[in-house]
Structure formats: C-alpha cells, structure tokens
Write an enzyme that holds these catalytic residues in place. Structure first.
Site, PDB file in Angstrom:
ATOM      1  CG  ASP A   1      -2.028   1.000   1.137  1.00 43.11           C
ATOM      2  OD1 ASP A   1      -2.381   1.381   0.003  1.00 43.11           O
ATOM      3  OD2 ASP A   1      -2.548   1.410   2.184  1.00 43.11           O
TER       4      ASP A   1
ATOM      5  CG  HIS B   1      -4.365  10.516   2.661  1.00 43.04           C
ATOM      6  ND1 HIS B   1      -5.414  10.427   3.544  1.00 43.04           N
ATOM      7  CD2 HIS B   1      -3.488   9.534   3.017  1.00 43.04           C
ATOM      8  CE1 HIS B   1      -5.190   9.416   4.397  1.00 43.04           C
ATOM      9  NE2 HIS B   1      -4.028   8.869   4.102  1.00 43.04           N
TER      10      HIS B   1
ATOM     11  CD  GLU C   1      -6.202   4.654   4.715  1.00 43.55           C
ATOM     12  OE1 GLU C   1      -5.540   3.788   4.096  1.00 43.55           O
ATOM     13  OE2 GLU C   1      -5.695   5.509   5.459  1.00 43.55           O
TER      14      GLU C   1
ATOM     15  CD  GLU D   1      -5.458   2.844  -0.019  1.00 38.70           C
ATOM     16  OE1 GLU D   1      -4.640   2.257  -0.752  1.00 38.70           O
ATOM     17  OE2 GLU D   1      -5.295   3.020   1.210  1.00 38.70           O
TER      18      GLU D   1
ATOM     19  CG  ASP E   1      -5.616   0.295   3.711  1.00 35.28           C
ATOM     20  OD1 ASP E   1      -5.604  -0.797   4.293  1.00 35.28           O
ATOM     21  OD2 ASP E   1      -4.758   1.190   3.911  1.00 35.28           O
TER      22      ASP E   1
ATOM     23  NE  ARG F   1      -7.935   6.362   9.586  1.00 35.93           N
ATOM     24  CZ  ARG F   1      -7.210   6.203   8.490  1.00 35.93           C
ATOM     25  NH1 ARG F   1      -5.953   5.767   8.570  1.00 35.93           N
ATOM     26  NH2 ARG F   1      -7.730   6.458   7.306  1.00 35.93           N
TER      27      ARG F   1
ATOM     28  CD  GLN G   1      -3.081   4.449  10.708  1.00 40.65           C
ATOM     29  OE1 GLN G   1      -4.313   4.376  10.561  1.00 40.65           O
ATOM     30  NE2 GLN G   1      -2.294   4.973   9.794  1.00 40.65           N
TER      31      GLN G   1
ATOM     32  CE  LYS H   1      -3.434   2.099   7.474  1.00 45.51           C
ATOM     33  NZ  LYS H   1      -4.228   3.005   6.642  1.00 45.51           N
TER      34      LYS H   1
ATOM     35  CB  THR I   1      -7.557  -4.964   2.131  1.00 47.23           C
ATOM     36  OG1 THR I   1      -6.644  -4.656   3.193  1.00 47.23           O
ATOM     37  CG2 THR I   1      -7.443  -3.912   1.049  1.00 47.23           C
TER      38      THR I   1
ATOM     39  CB  THR J   1      -6.370   7.815   1.495  1.00 43.98           C
ATOM     40  OG1 THR J   1      -6.292   6.792   2.472  1.00 43.98           O
ATOM     41  CG2 THR J   1      -7.732   8.485   1.549  1.00 43.98           C
TER      42      THR J   1
ATOM     43  CD  GLU K   1      -7.604  12.909   4.028  1.00 41.80           C
ATOM     44  OE1 GLU K   1      -7.444  13.909   3.322  1.00 41.80           O
ATOM     45  OE2 GLU K   1      -7.596  11.748   3.576  1.00 41.80           O
TER      46      GLU K   1
HETATM   47 MN    MN Z   1      -4.037   2.885   2.878  1.00 40.34          MN
END
Ligand code: MN
Length: 463
Positions: free
Chosen positions: A157, A164, A228, A230, A262, A266, A269, A282, A286, A389, A408
């Site tokens: 990734d 982003h 996310e 993507e 993805d 958070r 993370q 993560k 996916t 992202t 975001e």
């Molecule tokens: Mn990602």
C-alpha cells in the site's frame, strides 16, 4: 509508453448485448473488464468479462472455437481456463480454481489481442451465428457471485496523495505536516494479502491495543474504524529478483485497476505505528472490487502526471520518464457513500460523503511500481499495489468534499459529519455499509466504470 487508441475505444460502436448500450452503464463494449465469477446455481467458477448487466464466460466461448484466431488470442484464452490450487483467497481451501494470474503473467500483447477479439464478437455488426453461439455463454450478473480476481501473493500500500498525506500529517504535526522524504520517495508499506476480501464480504470490527492520553494501554474493539478510498493495480508480467523495472518499461508490467478499501483502525494505528509503520490497524481486512479494468480500456483517460508546484524537487532520474510525465496520470472520478443500518431500515439511499480524482496523486502508478522494484525486489503476476487514500484539494464552497477517509473528513473525530437522516458519524459504526464507485469520462469517448466496492461492518468478536 504512449497510450494506444484504436477501434476498441470508438464511442460509436454499440453491442448486440443491449444492456451494454444503456447510458451510464459501467460496462459498455469499450470497457470489457476481467473478473472471476461463480454461478449461484452450479457452484461453477470461471474467468468472465463484464458486458452491460451480463458476464461473458470465456471458457464457454473458447469451447465454441471462437477464440482460435491468432497465437496471442489462443494464449490468452488458454490462460483463462487454467485452474491452479488455492486461487482466490489463500485460505484453507486447496481445490483448484480459476484466477486471472495466468492471464496476468502473459503480459500486454495477449491481453490486448483478446480484448480486440471480444470487441469484434460483441459489436452489434458481429455475425449472427457468432451472436447465437455467444448467447449460450452469457450469464446475468444478478445470477453470480463475484470473487477475488487474482491470487494475490503480496499486497503493498502506497501513500501517493499529497493532499491525504498533508491532511493527516496536520493532525499529528501541525507545523510540518509533510515529512522531508515525501516529495522524493513514493512512500509505501507492506500490507497483508491473506485478508483481502471481495466486495460484498462483511468486515468484522477488529480489536486491538489503544492508548488514550497517558492512561494505561488497553485491548478492546476499535472505536475509530475508518475506510480509505483507494485504487488497486495488479502486476502483469513480473520482474526477476535482482532486476529492477526501468521507469520507461513500467507500464508494461501493469494489468489493470480496481477499487480498494483499506479499512483502518485509527486508534490502534496511532499507538502502534511508530517506528515501523501500520501493522494490525490495517491487516484485518482489505476489500476489492471484483472487475479489473485493463490499462487498454483506460487509454483514452490517461492524463499528465501531477503538476508539481514551483519549488518542489523533480523526481529523481530513475522515476522520471517523459512519456510517463505526459500520460502517466489517470482521469478517474472516485466517490464514497455511506448507508447506515437506520438508513437501510428506512429504505433511504446511501449518503454521498466525498468525491475525488485519481489524477491528483503526487506519484503515477508507473513510478510506484518502478520504485517498488528499484532495489531488485521481484514483483510477481497478481501482486497487488494500492495507491493510498485518494484525496484532492479542498475546494471553495465544498470544503472537505474531496477527502477520501473519515480521519480527514471529521478531523480525527473532532467534527462529526451530519448525515441526511439526522445521524452523525465520527467513525464507522456496526451495520454501516461503505460504498465506493469509480468512473472515467471524457468528451468524445464512451464513459466506463469500475463498478462498486462494498463492505458492511459487523460487530466485534469479544475476546
Ligand atoms: Mn491505505
């Protein structure tokens, strides 16, 4: 490599498969994306090509001797009927299954030849005997389950949207949102291939370690589950271990693209990511859209690479190629919408959350692939690379409307978004369904779409 425009892109051509001619169909005859389908009634799997609301069964039309035209078409058709062990997810099921890997391994020429042959067979002026033979091998998309398109050995990734990276960086480092390496290196990390799932598969809320302020760390279901937005792209022909892929050859190693979610925890993370990057935040799931739109279908929509603002460094020579700068971008509109459990129960439509464009990425897909192989790392057919992202610039009057994740959109939960039915979201709740869509359109060409990538959140398993 300059994108090649030919008769398969002619917008005037229609198909005898009527649903492909409907305005707004993602799958007109100009698209012809590949996927793996399973007939609900027969539990039989195969390589298919989407056309309108139907799927063309490649093994079926091969058996009608309609794909015996030249060596490249024959090679591509043969690759579509190879069944290899453990295709699809690398799970406990070791039965032989079809996947797109053998077709991917052949590289560009056979794939392009098969596209031309299918285009000729599906156009409205195809011989009626051919139409009759093909009709026996059309399956309604409503009657199949769509599976993962490839057996993905490795998934990587990237982090290629500077918008982003800047928005996220601001949350953690208001004074210097972008780290010094960003404008030199297509930043990426190694993802987890085993937990790739096809669109429609439920996503279980993960548990993990989090820490709030200076409190003791705890292990619990994530309270900051995010998506996310993507784009994934598949490696076609690979490179040998120790042999990098020069940037001017990079495009020949890319098969096509799909939508990719993805999913990210958070809070997990934020606690785990230093110093080695994301790990369990993560790797739990996916999601991938099932149709892989080939680089040939995307040719009319290629765009210049991102225009770097005055003062930004030029890409280092190994990432710089004139043709890639001229055509390496892609004008692809991407949309996210959300359907909560309450909205579903009330029969409401999903609420749009954002819209962004793939051409706003700081790095091209060719640069990402070449960078990945630049140390001699071998990429294999069916390997999956993802963009990171896809966010765009904040637009006047439509603030934040181009932000491709909730982190975001809600400023890490500080500013919840308001949904049309009065609900609010900081992050995803159980029962929420996230829906991605993508399409390319340009004057003088037929619009093509990527279809959808969907996933619904299930409650955590408490342990
Ligand atoms: Mn990602």
């Amino acid at each position: 490599m300059k994108p090649i425009l030919d008769e398969t892109h002619d917008p005037r051509v229609q198909s005898w498969v009527e649903s492909a001619n409907t305005a707004g169909s993602d799958f007109p005859i100009q698209n012809l994306p590949f996927g793996i389908f399973r007939r609900k009634a027969k539990a039989q799997e195969g390589v298919g090509v989407a056309i309108g609301d139907q799927i063309l069964d490649i093994a079926g039309i091969r058996s009608e001797n309609l794909l015996q035209t030249d060596a490249n078409v024959i090679a591509a058709a043969n690759a579509c009927v190879v069944h290899s062990p453990n295709a699809g997810a690398r799970d406990h099921d070791s039965s032989a299954r079809p996947s797109l890997n053998p077709l991917m391994a052949l590289g560009t020429a056979p794939r392009r030849a098969l596209r031309h042959r299918l285009h000729a067979l599906l156009r409205s002026d195809a011989a009626s005997s051919e139409q009759q033979a093909i009709s026996r091998h059309l399956v309604r998309q409503a009657d199949v389950e769509l599976l993962l398109p490839a057996t993905v050995g490795d998934y990587t990734d990237f982090y290629a949207s500077i918008f982003h990276a800047t928005n996220v960086g601001k949350l953690f480092r208001p004074d210097s949102p972008l780290l010094p390496n960003y404008k030199y290196i297509p930043i990426g990390y190694h993802g987890r291939a085993s937990s790739l799932v096809a669109s429609g598969a439920a996503v279980r809320r993960p548990s993990g370690q989090t820490r709030e302020g200076n409190a003791d760390p705890k292990f619990a279901p994530t309270r900051a589950l995010d998506y996310e937005l993507e784009v994934g792209f598949f490696v076609s022909a690979g490179n040998r271990l120790g042999e990098p892929v020069p940037i001017h050859h990079s495009a020949e190693h890319i098969f096509g693209i799909c939508l990719l979610n993805d999913w990210s925890a958070r809070d997990v993370q934020a606690w785990e990511y230093q110093p080695l990057g994301p790990f369990l935040s993560k790797s739990f799931s996916t999601s991938l859209s099932p149709w892989v739109v080939t680089m040939e279908a995307l040719a009319p929509f290629r765009a210049p690479a991102f225009a770097r603002p005055e003062g930004d460094p030029a890409p280092l020579p190994y990432l710089l190629d004139a043709a890639d700068q001229e055509h390496g971008g892609l004008n692809l509109t991407l949309e996210v919408s959300l359907l909560t459990a309450r909205m579903r129960e009330a029969g409401l439509a999903a609420a749009p959350l954002s819209r962004s464009n793939f051409r706003d990425l700081y790095w091209t897909i060719a640069q990402m692939l070449t960078h990945h192989a630049s140390n001699g790392c071998n990429l294999l057919p069916g390997d999956l690379l993802a963009s990171g992202t896809v966010s765009g610039p904040d637009l006047a009057g439509a603030e934040k409307s181009a932000r491709g994740c909730l982190l975001e959109l809600t400023t890490r939960g500080a500013n919840p978004i308001a949904l049309p039915n009065g609900e609010q979201r900081k992050f995803l709740e159980d029962g929420d369904e996230v829906i991605f869509r993508g399409f390319c359109q340009r004057d003088g060409f037929r619009r093509i779409g990527l279809g959808e990538c969907r996933g619904t959140i299930l409650p955590a398993v408490l342990n």
